[in-house]
Design a protein around this motif. Structure first.
Motif: not given
Ligand code: GLN
Length: 309
Positions: A192-194, A30-32, A66-69
């Motif tokens: 870009f990372y996000l 939930d931090y996102i 997928i975030q960090s994947i």
């Molecule tokens: N976008 C997320 C972050 O930077 C990715 C983190 C993750 O999936 N572990 O916090």
């Protein structure tokens, strides 16, 4: 049981019955803010064998963040662009710290430990921004070709929602800039990372994308991104040692496969020369890895007696 006689569909069904009681355990990321809205008890899983068979269960065709994947895909692009010189900008040692940790970066003069922690992935983002003409489109084209799906896309709402609360990532990118590890403007790198993290895929697409890493003997060439089989093998080594942050040891111990997790609740892993697997369930443990996903993969390698160890 040999791999040919392995009934992966039945194994997936058994895994689902075994992990179902874990529904309700753990917390969504939930931090996102946008991710806090995801239905927490979803579960999907997909196995793709290198012989071309696909086995699916439950919500395997539902897309998630997928975030960090996505860091596996950015690493593949950066390795293809920079080769071994990449490792002058980012290390390849496990960190033993959380994905968003800042602590080593100061002591180690702004060189991130590895490409899978946020600090390292921000450096990868900077490399893509400085090396490609159209980074957003080229990254997307690469992932689309890798997973065989033209409709895979970013979710800009998720990226924007994360940007609003990205205090730690902003601190990391500023520290990198201070140490001259990144060239571009900090805001550009962060956004870009996000955006790459906001990519949405389902388990079927993720397993298909990771098949290219499982099958390191096949030519790796997708949308202009080319890797030698040795480079693919080495990417798998980095996944094994760094793919789960401060839970990399636990994942090796319980599952025994190279893989990568994301705070959207996805995990993708490979068994070299045999299969790729993707699992998704949004509730996370304290280290930011999917509770049901970790258990499902542990059961997969235990049930099949197949792991790289
Ligand atoms: N976008 C997320 C972050 O930077 C990715 C983190 C993750 O999936 N572990 O916090």
């Amino acid at each position: 049981m040999t791999s040919d006689s392995m009934d992966y569909q039945k194994i997936l069904e058994g895994i689902y019955s075994a992990v179902e009681p874990l529904k309700g355990v753990g917390k969504v990321a939930d931090y996102i803010p946008a991710l806090a809205l995801v239905a927490p008890d979803k579960f999907g899983m997909c196995i793709n064998t290198i012989d071309g068979d696909v086995y699916l269960i439950n919500d395997a065709c539902e897309r998630f963040s997928i975030q960090s994947i996505s860091k596996v895909f950015t690493l593949a692009m950066c390795l293809s662009l920079k080769g071994e010189a990449l490792w002058n900008r980012v290390g390849k040692e496990p960190s033993g710290t959380a994905f968003n940790s800042l602590v080593q970066l100061e002591v180690e003069n702004g060189i991130p430990r590895n490409p899978f922690m946020n600090a390292g992935a921000l450096v990868l983002a900077d490399i893509l921004l400085t090396s490609l003409e159209d980074p957003e489109q080229e990254f997307l084209a690469f992932v689309r070709e890798l997973c065989g799906s033209e409709s895979v896309d970013y979710n800009r709402e998720v990226a924007l929602s994360e940007r609003k609360c990205a205090y730690l990532n902003a601190a990391i990118v500023n520290m990198l800039k201070y140490h001259k590890t990144i060239e571009c403007d900090v805001e550009r790198v962060l956004q870009f990372y996000l955006l790459t993290c906001s990519l949405e895929m389902n388990c079927k697409e993720l397993a298909q994308a990771f098949l290219a890493f499982a099958n390191h003997k096949k030519t790796f060439s997708y949308a202009g991104v080319s890797l030698t089989s040795s480079q693919v093998k080495r990417m798998n080594a980095v996944m094994q040692t760094c793919g789960f942050y401060d839970e990399a040891g636990e994942f090796s111990y319980l599952v025994g496969l190279p893989g990568k997790s994301g705070v959207g609740g996805g995990i993708a892993a490979i068994y070299p020369l045999r299969y790729s697997v993707a699992v998704w369930s949004p509730r996370l443990n304290a280290k930011g890895n999917s509770v049901m996903g970790m258990k499902a993969l542990e059961l997969l390698t235990t049930e099949t007696a197949e792991s790289i160890f």
